[in-house]
Design a protein around this motif. Structure first.
Motif, PDB file in Angstrom:
ATOM      1  N   LEU A 151       3.635  50.703  24.168  1.00  0.00           N
ATOM      2  CA  LEU A 151       3.975  49.279  24.078  1.00  0.00           C
ATOM      3  C   LEU A 151       2.833  48.472  23.489  1.00  0.00           C
ATOM      4  O   LEU A 151       1.665  48.676  23.828  1.00  0.00           O
ATOM      5  CB  LEU A 151       4.327  48.759  25.475  1.00  0.00           C
ATOM      6  N   LEU A 152       3.197  47.531  22.612  1.00  0.00           N
ATOM      7  CA  LEU A 152       2.250  46.584  22.031  1.00  0.00           C
ATOM      8  C   LEU A 152       2.488  45.217  22.651  1.00  0.00           C
ATOM      9  O   LEU A 152       3.567  44.643  22.522  1.00  0.00           O
ATOM     10  CB  LEU A 152       2.420  46.513  20.515  1.00  0.00           C
ATOM     11  N   ASP A 153       1.465  44.717  23.332  1.00  0.00           N
ATOM     12  CA  ASP A 153       1.476  43.389  23.939  1.00  0.00           C
ATOM     13  C   ASP A 153       0.898  42.440  22.892  1.00  0.00           C
ATOM     14  O   ASP A 153      -0.310  42.273  22.775  1.00  0.00           O
ATOM     15  CB  ASP A 153       0.618  43.444  25.210  1.00  0.00           C
ATOM     16  N   LEU A 154       1.780  41.829  22.106  1.00  0.00           N
ATOM     17  CA  LEU A 154       1.390  41.059  20.922  1.00  0.00           C
ATOM     18  C   LEU A 154       1.007  39.631  21.290  1.00  0.00           C
ATOM     19  O   LEU A 154       1.760  38.961  21.998  1.00  0.00           O
ATOM     20  CB  LEU A 154       2.547  41.056  19.923  1.00  0.00           C
ATOM     21  N   ALA A 155      -0.149  39.174  20.784  1.00  0.00           N
ATOM     22  CA  ALA A 155      -0.690  37.885  21.209  1.00  0.00           C
ATOM     23  C   ALA A 155      -0.751  37.868  22.728  1.00  0.00           C
ATOM     24  O   ALA A 155      -0.348  36.908  23.387  1.00  0.00           O
ATOM     25  CB  ALA A 155       0.135  36.723  20.663  1.00  0.00           C
ATOM     26  N   GLY A 156      -1.282  38.965  23.276  1.00  0.00           N
ATOM     27  CA  GLY A 156      -1.170  39.254  24.700  1.00  0.00           C
ATOM     28  C   GLY A 156      -2.102  38.496  25.613  1.00  0.00           C
ATOM     29  O   GLY A 156      -1.973  38.600  26.839  1.00  0.00           O
ATOM     30  N   GLY A 157      -3.058  37.743  25.071  1.00  0.00           N
ATOM     31  CA  GLY A 157      -3.919  36.923  25.908  1.00  0.00           C
ATOM     32  C   GLY A 157      -4.661  37.724  26.958  1.00  0.00           C
ATOM     33  O   GLY A 157      -5.374  38.676  26.656  1.00  0.00           O
ATOM     34  N   THR A 158      -4.470  37.365  28.224  1.00  0.00           N
ATOM     35  CA  THR A 158      -5.170  38.026  29.328  1.00  0.00           C
ATOM     36  C   THR A 158      -4.562  39.375  29.699  1.00  0.00           C
ATOM     37  O   THR A 158      -5.032  40.023  30.629  1.00  0.00           O
ATOM     38  CB  THR A 158      -5.169  37.143  30.587  1.00  0.00           C
ATOM     39  N   GLY A 159      -3.504  39.776  29.002  1.00  0.00           N
ATOM     40  CA  GLY A 159      -2.849  41.048  29.307  1.00  0.00           C
ATOM     41  C   GLY A 159      -1.810  40.954  30.399  1.00  0.00           C
ATOM     42  O   GLY A 159      -1.512  41.950  31.060  1.00  0.00           O
TER      43      GLY A 159
ATOM     44  N   ALA B 173       8.076  49.609  21.991  1.00  0.00           N
ATOM     45  CA  ALA B 173       8.371  48.201  22.236  1.00  0.00           C
ATOM     46  C   ALA B 173       7.201  47.335  21.805  1.00  0.00           C
ATOM     47  O   ALA B 173       6.039  47.711  21.975  1.00  0.00           O
ATOM     48  CB  ALA B 173       8.664  47.972  23.720  1.00  0.00           C
ATOM     49  N   VAL B 174       7.537  46.175  21.258  1.00  0.00           N
ATOM     50  CA  VAL B 174       6.555  45.135  20.964  1.00  0.00           C
ATOM     51  C   VAL B 174       7.044  43.882  21.695  1.00  0.00           C
ATOM     52  O   VAL B 174       8.159  43.412  21.443  1.00  0.00           O
ATOM     53  CB  VAL B 174       6.427  44.854  19.456  1.00  0.00           C
ATOM     54  N   LEU B 175       6.228  43.375  22.613  1.00  0.00           N
ATOM     55  CA  LEU B 175       6.607  42.213  23.401  1.00  0.00           C
ATOM     56  C   LEU B 175       5.601  41.086  23.178  1.00  0.00           C
ATOM     57  O   LEU B 175       4.392  41.332  23.085  1.00  0.00           O
ATOM     58  CB  LEU B 175       6.636  42.539  24.898  1.00  0.00           C
ATOM     59  N   THR B 176       6.094  39.860  23.118  1.00  0.00           N
ATOM     60  CA  THR B 176       5.222  38.694  23.015  1.00  0.00           C
ATOM     61  C   THR B 176       5.845  37.541  23.774  1.00  0.00           C
ATOM     62  O   THR B 176       7.077  37.419  23.847  1.00  0.00           O
ATOM     63  CB  THR B 176       4.971  38.312  21.539  1.00  0.00           C
ATOM     64  N   ALA B 177       5.006  36.700  24.358  1.00  0.00           N
ATOM     65  CA  ALA B 177       5.518  35.587  25.166  1.00  0.00           C
ATOM     66  C   ALA B 177       4.675  34.332  24.964  1.00  0.00           C
ATOM     67  O   ALA B 177       3.447  34.380  25.060  1.00  0.00           O
ATOM     68  CB  ALA B 177       5.538  35.967  26.655  1.00  0.00           C
ATOM     69  N   THR B 178       5.355  33.255  24.660  1.00  0.00           N
ATOM     70  CA  THR B 178       4.766  31.914  24.586  1.00  0.00           C
ATOM     71  C   THR B 178       3.547  31.873  23.677  1.00  0.00           C
ATOM     72  O   THR B 178       2.494  31.349  24.034  1.00  0.00           O
ATOM     73  CB  THR B 178       4.362  31.416  25.996  1.00  0.00           C
ATOM     74  N   ALA B 179       3.710  32.436  22.475  1.00  0.00           N
ATOM     75  CA  ALA B 179       2.568  32.519  21.563  1.00  0.00           C
ATOM     76  C   ALA B 179       2.915  32.198  20.116  1.00  0.00           C
ATOM     77  O   ALA B 179       2.138  31.526  19.430  1.00  0.00           O
ATOM     78  CB  ALA B 179       1.945  33.912  21.639  1.00  0.00           C
ATOM     79  N   LEU B 180       4.041  32.675  19.635  1.00  0.00           N
ATOM     80  CA  LEU B 180       4.311  32.580  18.199  1.00  0.00           C
ATOM     81  C   LEU B 180       4.651  31.161  17.752  1.00  0.00           C
ATOM     82  O   LEU B 180       4.711  30.894  16.541  1.00  0.00           O
ATOM     83  CB  LEU B 180       5.430  33.546  17.805  1.00  0.00           C
TER      84      LEU B 180
ATOM     85  N   PHE C 234      11.887  44.875  19.886  1.00  0.00           N
ATOM     86  CA  PHE C 234      10.975  43.742  19.824  1.00  0.00           C
ATOM     87  C   PHE C 234      11.571  42.602  20.625  1.00  0.00           C
ATOM     88  O   PHE C 234      12.773  42.311  20.512  1.00  0.00           O
ATOM     89  CB  PHE C 234      10.752  43.286  18.381  1.00  0.00           C
ATOM     90  N   ILE C 235      10.740  41.943  21.452  1.00  0.00           N
ATOM     91  CA  ILE C 235      11.212  40.805  22.239  1.00  0.00           C
ATOM     92  C   ILE C 235      10.205  39.676  22.129  1.00  0.00           C
ATOM     93  O   ILE C 235       9.004  39.872  22.333  1.00  0.00           O
ATOM     94  CB  ILE C 235      11.407  41.166  23.726  1.00  0.00           C
ATOM     95  N   ASN C 236      10.700  38.493  21.828  1.00  0.00           N
ATOM     96  CA  ASN C 236       9.890  37.284  21.783  1.00  0.00           C
ATOM     97  C   ASN C 236      10.450  36.280  22.787  1.00  0.00           C
ATOM     98  O   ASN C 236      11.576  35.809  22.644  1.00  0.00           O
ATOM     99  CB  ASN C 236       9.902  36.674  20.381  1.00  0.00           C
ATOM    100  N   ALA C 237       9.659  35.974  23.827  1.00  0.00           N
ATOM    101  CA  ALA C 237      10.023  34.940  24.796  1.00  0.00           C
ATOM    102  C   ALA C 237       9.166  33.718  24.512  1.00  0.00           C
ATOM    103  O   ALA C 237       7.936  33.810  24.524  1.00  0.00           O
ATOM    104  CB  ALA C 237       9.797  35.434  26.221  1.00  0.00           C
ATOM    105  N   ASP C 238       9.808  32.581  24.261  1.00  0.00           N
ATOM    106  CA  ASP C 238       9.028  31.415  23.864  1.00  0.00           C
ATOM    107  C   ASP C 238       9.830  30.147  24.141  1.00  0.00           C
ATOM    108  O   ASP C 238      10.953  30.205  24.650  1.00  0.00           O
ATOM    109  CB  ASP C 238       8.662  31.510  22.375  1.00  0.00           C
TER     110      ASP C 238
END
Length: 257
Positions: A48-56, A119-126, A151-155
């Motif tokens: 899994l890639l935690d994209l724009a993952g910040g603090t993890g 999986a590539v996941l990102t949240a509140t970043a893009l 791929f999932i983008n939560a924003d």
């Protein structure tokens, strides 16, 4: 402040509380995202890639749910990456890369098999990126996935068919958030960064962060509805794309390679 190195979990908790003041249903979206990952991997440990993952935050929850997962956290923020590295130790690969640069994938670790991420996941970043860059990024993310990967983008993705209700929900959330700040239950965004800048171990990283993100350049949020993201994902070549979660003005869209 001098206790950071001995207690990285305290900064992780502080970040979570600050974020939850903005997004009380933050854990719900994470659960929905990981449910989808479980579905496409049949519960085996994902790559899994935690994209724009910040603090993890996503990585920590991934490892808790899928022991043995191979996790990579990618971000550019030196303060958040320092917290991620301290919290995750050797359980994840940490990558410093700018998603505004189309060459970001060159910094990713190689799997050894040539396969992409499950999986590539990102949240509140893009939402910090402009429209044309998000569209291009969606295609780049697809190329980083294995066939059948997700791929999932939560924003922040407002519901365009309910403008009046969405506005009322936003006002209600703001009033509650301000009450939390006033009571000390959580820290506001600017107050959290001020605390981080005062920490002995983070102060230098905060100075570096200010150079990367000048204040005048880091306040340009772009918040299209979920329908825009779904169409952009389909245009980027995903086999299917749609909404998998919504909470007020926030939503998560998913797409399969």
């Amino acid at each position: 402040m001098t206790a950071y190195l001995n207690h990285p979990s305290v900064w992780q908790e502080s970040w979570d509380r600050q974020q939850e003041a903005f997004m009380p249903d933050r854990e719900h979206r994470f659960t929905a995202m990981l449910d989808a990952v479980a579905a496409v991997t049949e519960d085996r440990p994902p790559r899994l890639l935690d994209l724009a993952g910040g603090t993890g935050a996503i990585s920590l929850r991934t490892l808790a749910r899928f022991p043995g997962a191979h996790v990579t956290v990618l971000d550019q923020d030196p303060v958040l990456l320092t917290i991620a590295e301290s919290s995750l130790h050797d359980r994840a690969t940490i990558v410093d890369a700018d998603l505004g640069d189309p060459g970001w994938r060159a910094k990713l670790p190689q799997s050894g098999t040539g396969d992409g991420f499950d999986a590539v996941l990102t949240a509140t970043a893009l939402h910090w990126l402009p429209a044309e860059r998000v569209s291009a990024l969606y295609a780049e993310i697809r190329d980083a996935l294995r066939p059948g990967g997700i791929f999932i983008n939560a924003d922040h993705m407002p519901e365009e068919t309910l403008p009046t209700l969405s506005s009322k929900l936003q006002d209600q959330a703001r009033i509650k958030r301000e009450a939390r700040y006033a009571s000390g239950a959580s820290t506001s965004w600017p107050a959290w960064w001020a605390l981080a800048a005062a920490d002995d171990q983070l102060a230098e990283k905060a100075v570096e962060r200010a150079r990367i993100y000048p204040a005048e350049d880091h306040n340009q949020e772009w918040l299209p509805p979920a329908t825009w993201h779904i169409e952009a994902l389909r245009t980027a070549g995903y086999s299917e794309a749609g909404l998998i979660w919504r909470g007020g003005k926030d939503a998560a869209v998913a797409a399969l390679h």
